[in-house]
Design a protein around this motif. Structure first.
Motif, mmCIF file in Angstrom:
data_model
loop_
_atom_site.group_PDB
_atom_site.id
_atom_site.type_symbol
_atom_site.label_atom_id
_atom_site.label_comp_id
_atom_site.label_asym_id
_atom_site.label_seq_id
_atom_site.Cartn_x
_atom_site.Cartn_y
_atom_site.Cartn_z
ATOM 1 N N VAL A 171 -51.893 -10.885 -14.560
ATOM 2 C CA VAL A 171 -52.288 -9.700 -13.794
ATOM 3 C C VAL A 171 -53.631 -9.143 -14.295
ATOM 4 O O VAL A 171 -54.326 -8.444 -13.565
ATOM 5 C CB VAL A 171 -51.159 -8.644 -13.784
ATOM 6 C CG1 VAL A 171 -51.091 -7.878 -15.094
ATOM 7 C CG2 VAL A 171 -51.309 -7.700 -12.606
ATOM 8 N N PRO A 189 -52.693 -2.649 -13.411
ATOM 9 C CA PRO A 189 -53.609 -2.347 -12.309
ATOM 10 C C PRO A 189 -53.620 -0.856 -12.002
ATOM 11 O O PRO A 189 -52.632 -0.156 -12.208
ATOM 12 C CB PRO A 189 -53.009 -3.148 -11.139
ATOM 13 C CG PRO A 189 -52.286 -4.278 -11.802
ATOM 14 C CD PRO A 189 -51.705 -3.669 -13.051
ATOM 15 N N SER A 343 -45.230 -10.097 -13.243
ATOM 16 C CA SER A 343 -45.251 -8.724 -12.730
ATOM 17 C C SER A 343 -45.393 -7.752 -13.899
ATOM 18 O O SER A 343 -44.707 -7.887 -14.908
ATOM 19 C CB SER A 343 -43.943 -8.430 -11.984
ATOM 20 O OG SER A 343 -43.833 -7.035 -11.753
ATOM 21 N N CYS A 344 -46.288 -6.778 -13.745
ATOM 22 C CA CYS A 344 -46.476 -5.834 -14.854
ATOM 23 C C CYS A 344 -45.404 -4.757 -14.867
ATOM 24 O O CYS A 344 -45.282 -4.004 -15.818
ATOM 25 C CB CYS A 344 -47.864 -5.214 -14.792
ATOM 26 S SG CYS A 344 -47.987 -3.825 -13.655
ATOM 27 N N GLY A 345 -44.644 -4.663 -13.770
ATOM 28 C CA GLY A 345 -43.502 -3.757 -13.759
ATOM 29 C C GLY A 345 -43.786 -2.323 -13.343
ATOM 30 O O GLY A 345 -42.890 -1.487 -13.400
ATOM 31 N N GLN A 346 -45.001 -2.041 -12.904
ATOM 32 C CA GLN A 346 -45.300 -0.652 -12.510
ATOM 33 C C GLN A 346 -44.661 -0.248 -11.187
ATOM 34 O O GLN A 346 -44.277 0.899 -11.010
ATOM 35 C CB GLN A 346 -46.814 -0.468 -12.347
ATOM 36 C CG GLN A 346 -47.592 -0.274 -13.600
ATOM 37 C CD GLN A 346 -49.017 0.141 -13.282
ATOM 38 O OE1 GLN A 346 -49.379 1.292 -13.422
ATOM 39 N NE2 GLN A 346 -49.829 -0.798 -12.837
ATOM 40 N N CYS A 347 -44.667 -1.180 -10.210
ATOM 41 C CA CYS A 347 -44.196 -0.820 -8.863
ATOM 42 C C CYS A 347 -42.796 -1.376 -8.630
ATOM 43 O O CYS A 347 -42.546 -2.556 -8.888
ATOM 44 C CB CYS A 347 -45.099 -1.396 -7.776
ATOM 45 S SG CYS A 347 -46.823 -1.502 -8.202
ATOM 46 N N CYS A 350 -42.324 -4.686 -6.549
ATOM 47 C CA CYS A 350 -42.729 -5.901 -7.246
ATOM 48 C C CYS A 350 -41.789 -6.170 -8.415
ATOM 49 O O CYS A 350 -41.245 -7.259 -8.563
ATOM 50 C CB CYS A 350 -44.181 -5.767 -7.706
ATOM 51 S SG CYS A 350 -44.773 -7.131 -8.716
ATOM 52 N N THR A 388 -47.386 -2.063 -2.799
ATOM 53 C CA THR A 388 -47.556 -2.125 -4.248
ATOM 54 C C THR A 388 -48.990 -1.774 -4.641
ATOM 55 O O THR A 388 -49.881 -1.745 -3.802
ATOM 56 C CB THR A 388 -47.221 -3.535 -4.768
ATOM 57 O OG1 THR A 388 -48.008 -4.485 -4.050
ATOM 58 C CG2 THR A 388 -45.765 -3.856 -4.579
ATOM 59 N N ILE A 389 -49.196 -1.532 -5.938
ATOM 60 C CA ILE A 389 -50.515 -1.133 -6.423
ATOM 61 C C ILE A 389 -51.502 -2.285 -6.319
ATOM 62 O O ILE A 389 -52.625 -2.119 -5.869
ATOM 63 C CB ILE A 389 -50.430 -0.641 -7.891
ATOM 64 C CG1 ILE A 389 -49.544 0.606 -7.981
ATOM 65 C CG2 ILE A 389 -51.834 -0.347 -8.442
ATOM 66 C CD1 ILE A 389 -49.301 1.089 -9.400
ATOM 67 N N CYS A 390 -51.092 -3.471 -6.739
ATOM 68 C CA CYS A 390 -52.032 -4.585 -6.707
ATOM 69 C C CYS A 390 -51.495 -5.697 -5.817
ATOM 70 O O CYS A 390 -50.420 -5.593 -5.240
ATOM 71 C CB CYS A 390 -52.349 -5.089 -8.116
ATOM 72 S SG CYS A 390 -51.247 -6.368 -8.739
ATOM 73 N N LEU A 392 -50.342 -8.612 -6.530
ATOM 74 C CA LEU A 392 -49.366 -9.577 -7.045
ATOM 75 C C LEU A 392 -48.060 -9.525 -6.249
ATOM 76 O O LEU A 392 -47.513 -10.559 -5.875
ATOM 77 C CB LEU A 392 -49.114 -9.337 -8.532
ATOM 78 C CG LEU A 392 -48.297 -10.412 -9.251
ATOM 79 C CD1 LEU A 392 -48.735 -10.555 -10.695
ATOM 80 C CD2 LEU A 392 -46.797 -10.147 -9.199
ATOM 81 N N GLY A 393 -47.599 -8.325 -5.982
ATOM 82 C CA GLY A 393 -46.380 -8.183 -5.194
ATOM 83 C C GLY A 393 -46.551 -8.788 -3.807
ATOM 84 O O GLY A 393 -45.680 -9.506 -3.308
HETATM 85 S S1 SF4 Z 1 -47.756 -5.186 -7.684
HETATM 86 FE FE1 SF4 Z 1 -47.403 -3.415 -9.048
HETATM 87 S S2 SF4 Z 1 -45.801 -4.127 -10.492
HETATM 88 FE FE2 SF4 Z 1 -46.629 -5.922 -9.456
HETATM 89 S S3 SF4 Z 1 -48.204 -6.641 -10.869
HETATM 90 FE FE3 SF4 Z 1 -49.255 -5.356 -9.342
HETATM 91 S S4 SF4 Z 1 -49.262 -3.288 -10.245
HETATM 92 FE FE4 SF4 Z 1 -47.798 -4.514 -11.425
#
Ligand code: SF4
Ligand SMILES: Cc1cc2nc3c(=O)[nH]c(=O)nc-3n(C[C@H](O)[C@H](O)[C@H](O)COP(=O)(O)O)c2cc1C
Ligand code: FES
Lengths: 432, 155
Positions: A171, A189, A343-347, A350, A388-390, A392-393
């Motif tokens: 990420v 992110p 996944s960074c786990g923020q959202c 995701c 989601t924030i970024c 990746l999701g």
């Molecule tokens: S979508 Fe959200 S939880 Fe997933 S990697 Fe991006 S910031 Fe992190």
């Protein structure tokens, strides 16, 4: 030959990556000229005219990003070359770092001059060994020759560059996560707005561009934006580095002029599918770009518009060739394991959603899937998109939707027969 | 790790003044890990002091990045890629072979402390898959034979 060349237009001799060779090819002449005859805004204008789109995945026009920065506003600005290269299937920035490091450095200097940047960073993935050594050597060569430091080449322009190693996080290739990582924080992110070109590194205007994107800039300033625009297609100017892997006879990095036909590229330039097998599917631009079956991709040319039209994309240029006989259920399982792990786990969508998708596909692989599982998978995948924030999701969702769209019958088969239609194989013994 | 301070100070020369301590964190951690093999509590205290940063910020970063370790591992760290292009080129067979040959699965270390095996995501080297890192070096286009030859060399 897949069209005209910009980045790979020199013989790969054992010393081609060194400063002397680069200078013999006309290297750093453009910088010397630009520092004395161009204004910063002229540089930005050439890049706008060139129409070059980002090569990191999203294909956002670099000039439009740069235009947001006012080189004369008096505050510090930063430039970061994104060499994190984590998108599965992508290894073309590695090529730039290994073989054309000075092309990248001269380009970064031109960009820094255009944007009023005093300090630049190259954020390189932590695992890279030889690419790191090559770019480190190139930076020291460039410093010793006076291309970095104070008052470069007798001008008033001063600039430093620092190579910064990542520490193993996909990420962190996402531009805002990358900046947090540079700041010594977790690679989370950031929510946008504010855009990074307004508030980036330490809240200062910051341009983050992919390594390949930046490496083109020296050519663009040397030959002019219009000359660049004349290469490629109208909507996708220039060339692209395609890194091709998987079941292909001649994997590697190829520079391809935008608009070049995919079928010719695969069959003539890359030697076709390994072992002479039939083509089953292609992931065109890293696993985050949706998979395409042969009947669709074989008619396409390699440019953004063609791939967007069929709900996929050229993404990062990481093309993965998949031969007949490969199990798509397992292929998706590999991808979802990856996104779940990274996944960074923020959202919530995701962190939880990709986890659910990962567990559902594992259940199917263990012969415990149900028909509702496929609907659940699709439902979760769609729910992820845009929430989601970024990206990746989104990517995990798009990869899942893409594979279900074209290969649903294999998933149905796996669920009803509790085994793969293709013996669960990913590896194929290909006599290549 | 005080002996590394001159090296860390040298890094500052090309860095901007703002955010200086933060931007030094990952480079310092990398360098310490290279020296000790992992990051010890002592190192956290040392860096918190040297970088004038709350220890918790360092611990947070450590918990996020997979390359940074809090405990020692085997002498040879085998990091075999299991992402799609490597899997398409046979990395699963290599995992099976390593299990048979060394008795370890990803995440495990041999009892003699020689080998630690990790399954890692795409190493950005898929054109020469399958790929494995041994400590800091890439080994490409692996086959069972070339893997065996490598293992024999590692002692
Ligand atoms: S979508 Fe959200 S939880 Fe997933 S990697 Fe991006 S910031 Fe992190
Ligand atoms: C999860 C994720 C991972 C990314 N990884 C990379 C990467 O490894 N390299 C890269 O250049 N861009 C990556 N990007 C895209 C960057 O966010 C950013 O758009 C890009 O570096 C901008 O450069 P460009 O406009 O020149 O492409 C990633 C994006 C996301 C959402
Ligand atoms: S998938 Fe293994 S190096 Fe890319």
């Amino acid at each position: 030959m897949p069209g005209r060349k910009i980045l790979t237009d020199f013989p790969l001799t054992p010393t081609a990556h060194h400063l002397d060779d680069y200078r013999a090819r006309g290297g750093y002449e453009t910088l010397a000229k630009a520092l004395h005859s161009l204004r910063p805004e002229d540089i930005i204008q050439e890049v706008v005219d060139a129409g070059i789109q980002g090569r990191g995945g999203a294909a956002f026009p670099a000039g439009r990003k740069w235009q947001v920065v006012n080189p004369h506003d008096g505050q510090p600005h930063y430039l970061v070359a994104n060499a994190d290269e984590g998108e599965p299937g992508t290894f073309k920035d590695r090529w730039v770092l290994e073989y054309a490091p000075h092309q990248l450095l001269e380009s970064m200097l031109l960009c820094a001059y255009g944007l009023g940047v005093r300090h630049c960073f190259i954020y390189i993935r932590g695992e890279y060994d030889r690419p790191l050594q090559r770019i480190q050597t190139a930076v020291e060569e460039a410093y010793a020759a006076g291309y970095f430091g104070e008052q470069i080449l007798g001008s008033t322009f001063s600039c430093d560059v620092v190579i910064f190693r990542g520490a193993g996080s996909y990420v962190c290739g996402e531009a805002s996560a990358l900046l947090n990582s540079l700041e010594g924080k977790r690679g989370y992110p950031r929510n946008r707005p504010p855009r990074l070109t307004v508030q980036g590194l330490w809240q200062r205007p910051t341009v983050v561009n992919n390594t390949e994107t930046l490496a083109n800039i020296a050519w663009i300033i040397r030959h002019g934006g219009a000359a660049y625009r004349a290469i490629g297609t109208e909507k996708s100017p220039g060339t692209r580095l395609i890194s091709i892997s998987g079941h292909v006879a001649k994997p590697g990095v190829y520079e391809v002029e935008m608009g070049y036909p995919f079928k010719t590229f695969l069959e003539q330039d890359c030697g076709g599918v390994a072992g002479g097998r039939a083509l089953k599917a292609v992931i065109p631009g890293g696993t985050s770009s949706p998979i395409l079956p042969p009947d669709i991709i074989e008619g396409l040319s390699l440019d953004h518009e063609s791939f967007w039209d069929v709900d996929s994309g050229l993404g990062s240029g990481g093309m993965i060739i998949i031969a007949e006989g490969t199990c798509m259920v397992r292929a998706l399982a590999v991808m979802l394991r990856f996104y779940h792990h990274e996944s960074c786990g923020q959202c919530t969508p995701c962190r939880e959603g990709v986890g659910w998708m990962h567990r559902i596909i594992q259940r199917i692989l263990h012969g415990q899937g149900t028909n509702e599982d496929l609907e659940r998978l699709e439902y979760i995948a769609k729910f992820n998109t845009g929430t989601t924030i970024c990206g990746l999701g989104d990517a995990a969702g798009a990869a899942t939707i893409g594979i279900l769209k074209h290969f649903r019958h294999e998933f149905d088969h796996f669920i009803s027969h509790k085994r793969s239609l293709c013996d669960g194989r990913l590896e194929l013994r290909c006599a290549s | 790790m005080k002996h590394l301070i001159p090296e860390f100070e040298a890094l500052k020369q090309r860095l901007p003044l703002e955010g200086l301590n933060g931007v030094l964190l990952l480079p310092c951690l990398h360098r310490i890990q290279q020296e000790r093999g992992y990051i010890h509590d002592e190192d956290i205290a040392f860096l918190a002091d040297y970088l004038a940063m709350p220890a918790i910020q360092i611990i947070e970063a450590l918990s996020f990045y997979t390359m940074l370790r809090r405990a020692p591992i085997g002498r040879w760290h085998l990091q075999l890629c299991h992402n799609l292009p490597c899997a398409l080129c046979g990395s699963d067979n290599l995992f099976d072979y390593l299990h048979e040959r060394l008795g370890i699965r990803p995440g495990e270390t041999t009892p003699d402390g020689r080998f630690t095996l990790s399954a890692v995501e795409c190493l950005g080297c898929c054109g020469t898959a399958p790929v494995m890192m041994i400590n800091e070096t890439y080994h490409e286009q692996l086959t069972l034979e070339s893997l065996e030859a490598l293992l024999k060399e590692l002692n």
